[in-house]
Design an enzyme around this catalytic site. Structure first.
Site, mmCIF file in Angstrom:
data_model
loop_
_atom_site.group_PDB
_atom_site.id
_atom_site.type_symbol
_atom_site.label_atom_id
_atom_site.label_comp_id
_atom_site.label_asym_id
_atom_site.label_seq_id
_atom_site.Cartn_x
_atom_site.Cartn_y
_atom_site.Cartn_z
ATOM 1 C CG ASP A 69 10.234 9.674 -3.382
ATOM 2 O OD1 ASP A 69 9.620 10.544 -4.025
ATOM 3 O OD2 ASP A 69 9.744 9.115 -2.382
ATOM 4 C CG ASP A 92 1.974 6.387 -8.117
ATOM 5 O OD1 ASP A 92 2.201 5.386 -8.772
ATOM 6 O OD2 ASP A 92 0.995 6.483 -7.365
ATOM 7 C CG PHE A 123 3.141 0.178 -2.568
ATOM 8 C CD1 PHE A 123 2.744 1.509 -2.639
ATOM 9 C CD2 PHE A 123 3.801 -0.264 -1.437
ATOM 10 C CE1 PHE A 123 2.996 2.378 -1.588
ATOM 11 C CE2 PHE A 123 4.058 0.605 -0.374
ATOM 12 C CZ PHE A 123 3.656 1.915 -0.456
ATOM 13 N NE ARG A 163 9.681 7.800 5.231
ATOM 14 C CZ ARG A 163 8.893 8.241 4.255
ATOM 15 N NH1 ARG A 163 9.300 8.206 3.010
ATOM 16 N NH2 ARG A 163 7.685 8.704 4.520
#
Ligand code: IMP
Ligand code: MG
Length: 178
Positions: free
Chosen positions: A102, A105, A154, A167
């Site tokens: 997904d 980072d 974020f 989600r």
């Protein structure tokens, strides 16, 4: 419109149509490279479940899908960071594996996956991620397919969560700065 998850406020950041376009682009690029074989897509749970579903619907050639589940924890030692919760249980002999993430980072999760894949008798592996934070990612592992590069915000939605929530949002929101 702003949304609230737990104690935080999030604002709209990436629209549903922009996300869908990125997913289509990745599917098309992978199709062009792998339509003559049967790649095994390997989704990284939990965050990638929606990306995996949408990407596979856009991928028009033979393929397999499987999942691996990893979780990162607070560092307790200098090395241990990412734990394997659901492992690989298929025969990967001579397979082309395309990892579906997904978001990348720090890249700690990716590093762990690559470590796991390198122990397998696969033909090759490629990495696809829907989102990448290039200002944060400092690892050497090459990412073959990137949907969208984002700032170091974020984000939640489209599979990504804030402490378990968000989600199921169709679009992506970012944490509102105070
Ligand atoms: P890493 O730092 O690259 O290992 O990312 C670890 C995991 O943290 C990702 O696979 C996501 O599940 C989660 N993550 C990273 N950035 C975000 C974010 O902005 N929102 C929600 N989850 C994130
Ligand atoms: Mg993830």
């Amino acid at each position: 419109m702003e949304i609230h998850l737990h104690n935080k406020t999030f604002t709209p950041y990436i629209s549903e149509s922009e996300i869908q376009q990125s997913v289509k682009n990745i599917a098309k690029k992978i199709s062009n490279n792998y339509k003559n074989e049967t790649p095994l897509f390997l989704g990284v749970l939990n965050g990638s479940f929606i990306f995996c579903a949408d990407l596979l619907k856009e991928y028009k050639h033979a393929c397999n899908i499987s999942f691996i589940k990893l979780a990162s924890y607070e560092q307790t030692t200098s090395t241990g960071t990412v734990n394997e919760l659901i492992g690989l249980n298929e025969d990967l002999t001579n397979r082309t594996v395309i990892v579906l993430e997904d978001i990348v980072d720090t890249g700690n999760t990716l590093e762990k996956i690559v470590e796991i894949l390198k122990q397998q008798p696969i033909k090759e592996f490629k990495i696809a991620t829907l989102f990448l934070k290039p200002d944060v990612y400092k690892k050497e592992i090459f990412i073959d397919y990137v949907g969208l590069e984002i700032k170091n915000n974020f984000i939640v939605g489209y599979g990504l969560d804030y402490d378990g929530l968000g989600r199921n949002l169709k679009e992506v929101y970012k944490l509102k700065e105070n």
